[in-house]
Design a protein around this motif. Structure first.
Motif, PDB file in Angstrom:
ATOM      1  N   LEU A 197      35.026  35.522  40.579  1.00  0.00           N
ATOM      2  CA  LEU A 197      34.872  34.470  39.558  1.00  0.00           C
ATOM      3  C   LEU A 197      35.754  34.717  38.340  1.00  0.00           C
ATOM      4  O   LEU A 197      36.444  33.818  37.865  1.00  0.00           O
ATOM      5  N   ASP A 198      35.767  35.956  37.824  1.00  0.00           N
ATOM      6  CA  ASP A 198      36.504  36.161  36.570  1.00  0.00           C
ATOM      7  C   ASP A 198      38.010  36.377  36.766  1.00  0.00           C
ATOM      8  O   ASP A 198      38.723  36.708  35.826  1.00  0.00           O
ATOM      9  N   ASN A 199      38.507  36.151  37.961  1.00  0.00           N
ATOM     10  CA  ASN A 199      39.960  36.069  38.175  1.00  0.00           C
ATOM     11  C   ASN A 199      40.444  34.628  37.990  1.00  0.00           C
ATOM     12  O   ASN A 199      41.644  34.378  37.869  1.00  0.00           O
ATOM     13  N   THR A 200      39.490  33.707  38.017  1.00  0.00           N
ATOM     14  CA  THR A 200      39.845  32.294  38.145  1.00  0.00           C
ATOM     15  C   THR A 200      40.648  31.780  36.949  1.00  0.00           C
ATOM     16  O   THR A 200      41.643  31.076  37.121  1.00  0.00           O
ATOM     17  N   GLN A 201      40.242  32.168  35.729  1.00  0.00           N
ATOM     18  CA  GLN A 201      40.976  31.658  34.557  1.00  0.00           C
ATOM     19  C   GLN A 201      42.428  32.124  34.575  1.00  0.00           C
ATOM     20  O   GLN A 201      43.322  31.385  34.200  1.00  0.00           O
ATOM     21  N   ARG A 202      42.650  33.382  35.014  1.00  0.00           N
ATOM     22  CA  ARG A 202      44.027  33.875  35.110  1.00  0.00           C
ATOM     23  C   ARG A 202      44.825  33.025  36.093  1.00  0.00           C
ATOM     24  O   ARG A 202      45.975  32.663  35.869  1.00  0.00           O
ATOM     25  N   GLN A 203      44.184  32.689  37.197  1.00  0.00           N
ATOM     26  CA  GLN A 203      44.884  31.930  38.239  1.00  0.00           C
ATOM     27  C   GLN A 203      45.148  30.496  37.778  1.00  0.00           C
ATOM     28  O   GLN A 203      46.210  29.929  38.052  1.00  0.00           O
ATOM     29  N   ILE A 204      44.179  29.928  37.053  1.00  0.00           N
ATOM     30  CA  ILE A 204      44.380  28.567  36.526  1.00  0.00           C
ATOM     31  C   ILE A 204      45.549  28.580  35.523  1.00  0.00           C
ATOM     32  O   ILE A 204      46.419  27.719  35.542  1.00  0.00           O
ATOM     33  N   TRP A 205      45.547  29.603  34.676  1.00  0.00           N
ATOM     34  CA  TRP A 205      46.614  29.717  33.666  1.00  0.00           C
ATOM     35  C   TRP A 205      47.984  29.808  34.336  1.00  0.00           C
ATOM     36  O   TRP A 205      48.922  29.087  33.997  1.00  0.00           O
ATOM     37  N   LEU A 206      48.086  30.697  35.310  1.00  0.00           N
ATOM     38  CA  LEU A 206      49.361  30.891  35.988  1.00  0.00           C
ATOM     39  C   LEU A 206      49.802  29.604  36.695  1.00  0.00           C
ATOM     40  O   LEU A 206      50.972  29.210  36.633  1.00  0.00           O
ATOM     41  N   GLY A 207      48.857  28.940  37.345  1.00  0.00           N
ATOM     42  CA  GLY A 207      49.155  27.668  38.008  1.00  0.00           C
ATOM     43  C   GLY A 207      49.678  26.642  37.002  1.00  0.00           C
ATOM     44  O   GLY A 207      50.621  25.894  37.276  1.00  0.00           O
ATOM     45  N   GLN A 208      49.066  26.641  35.827  1.00  0.00           N
ATOM     46  CA  GLN A 208      49.472  25.718  34.766  1.00  0.00           C
ATOM     47  C   GLN A 208      50.901  26.038  34.289  1.00  0.00           C
ATOM     48  O   GLN A 208      51.710  25.134  34.138  1.00  0.00           O
TER      49      GLN A 208
END
Ligand code: GLU
Length: 294
Positions: A197-208
Motif C-alpha cells: 500500500l505505501d509504495n502506491t504514492q511513489r508509483q502514482i508520482w512517477l507515473g505522473q
C-alpha cells in the motif's frame, strides 16, 4: 510498445522470485484473476526479477509450476523484467532529459536512520555513472482511493523525499520497473497485497512525471501465520504445493470471504470462482484475522 486500443479492464499478477509462492501469493493471484475475468478483462503475469541478488534459487520455476498446476488462463506471454533492462534505461534517459532525476552519492551509512531523504545531492550535478539515481518529488499531495483500504494521501517531500529508481550497483528499483511495465502492458487495475500500500504514492508520482494514466488500486488484506505475522517469503511461509491445488484454491477463495467452491479440477473451480466473484465480500482490512489458511 503499448497497445493503443485498451480493453476496459487489464489486471496482472506480478510475483518476485525472492522465494517460493505461498498462500498469501495465491490469495493475490486468485483475487486479481477473478477481478479481471469477471469483468471480461485480461490477466497478465509478470515476473519481477530485476533484483538479482535477492532471487531465491528455484523460485522462478516454482512460480511457473504453480501457475500451471492451478490452471490460471494467462493472457499473452509471461513477461520477465530482467529481459527488459534496456526499456528501463530508456525511461531513465527520458527522465534525465526532463531534469526529473539526478545522481546521488550518499551511502547508506551517510543516510543513517533518516527515513526522509534531505535532497543532499540534488544540486550537485554528479555524473550518473556508478551512482544511485533518484527522482525529484514535490510537495503536492498525492491521493488515491483504494477499493478496499479507503482514501490515502501523502506529501512525498514530507513523508519520503526524493526516492531511488536505480541503485548504485546498477539494479533497477522495483518502483521504476513496476510503473513502466504497468504502463506498457496497458494495466488499468492493480490488485495486490496491503503490504505494498505505501509504495502506491511513489508509483502514482512517477507515473505522473512520465505522463502515464492513473491506475485503480485494490490492496488485499494479508493472510497471517499462527504467530500473527504476515505470510511472507522472509518469514519462511510454507511453499504452495502444486499437487494440492484444488484444496488450496478452496482455502484462498474462503480467505477472500467468497461463496464456497466445490472441490473439482482447478480449471472448473476457477470458472466457478469467477461466476460467484463478489469483491464487496472481501474484508476492508489490512489483515485477515480469521485462520482460514492451511
Ligand atoms: N513483485 C511484488 C511482490 O512480489 C509485487 C508488485 C506489485 O504487485 O506491484 O511483492
Amino acid at each position: 510498445m503499448r497497445l493503443t486500443h485498451q480493453p476496459p479492464y487489464v489486471g496482472r499478477f506480478a510475483p518476485s522470485p525472492t522465494g517460493p509462492l505461498h498462500f498469501g501469493s495465491l490469495i493475490t493471484a486468485l483475487a486479481s484473476y477473478c477481478e479481471a475475468k469477471s469483468q471480461q478483462g485480461l490477466w497478465h503475469v509478470r515476473i519481477e526479477d530485476t533484483d538479482i541478488p535477492r532471487i531465491y534459487p528455484g523460485s522462478e520455476a516454482h512460480i511457473l509450476q504453480c501457475l500451471d498446476a492451478f490452471e490460471f488462463e494467462i493472457d499473452g506471454n509471461i513477461l520477465f523484467q530482467k529481459e527488459r533492462l534496456d526499456i528501463y534505461e530508456d525511461v531513465l534517459h527520458q527522465l534525465k532529459q526532463q531534469h526529473a532525476i539526478y545522481a546521488c552519492q550518499c551511502t547508506r551509512k551517510m543516510l543513517g536512520s533518516n527515513a526522509i531523504y534531505a535532497g543532499t545531492c540534488r544540486s550537485l550535478n554528479l555524473d550518473f555513472a556508478h551512482q544511485a539515481i533518484r527522482v525529484k518529488v514535490d510537495d503536492q499531495p498525492i491521493y488515491f482511493d483504494d477499493a478496499l483500504q479507503g482514501t490515502h494521501c501523502s506529501v512525498l517531500t514530507q513523508d519520503l523525499g526524493d526516492f531511488v529508481l536505480k541503485r548504485r550497483d546498477g539494479i533497477i528499483n522495483y518502483q521504476l520497473a513496476v510503473v513502466v511495465d504497468d504502463y506498457l502492458q496497458g494495466i488499468t487495475h492493480v490488485v495486490r497485497g496491503a503490504d505494498l500500500l505505501d509504495n502506491t504514492q511513489r508509483q502514482i508520482w512517477l507515473g505522473q512525471v512520465l505522463g502515464y494514466p492513473k491506475l485503480n488500486y485494490m490492496h488485499l488484506p494479508l493472510a497471517m501465520n499462527a504467530n500473527g505475522q504476515k505470510l511472507s517469503k522472509q518469514n519462511m511461509a510454507q511453499a504452495l504445493d502444486p499437487k494440492q491445488a484444488p484444496l488450496l484454491l478452496q482455502q484462498a477463495n474462503k480467505a477472500l470471504h467468497q461463496h464456497p467452491l466445490e472441490l473439482d479440477t482447478p480449471a472448473r473451480m476457477l470458472k466457478q470462482a469467477i461466476q460467484q466473484w463478489d469483491h464487496s465480500r472481501i474484508p476492508h482490512q489490512m489483515t485477515l484475522t480469521d485462520q482460514v489458511y492451511l
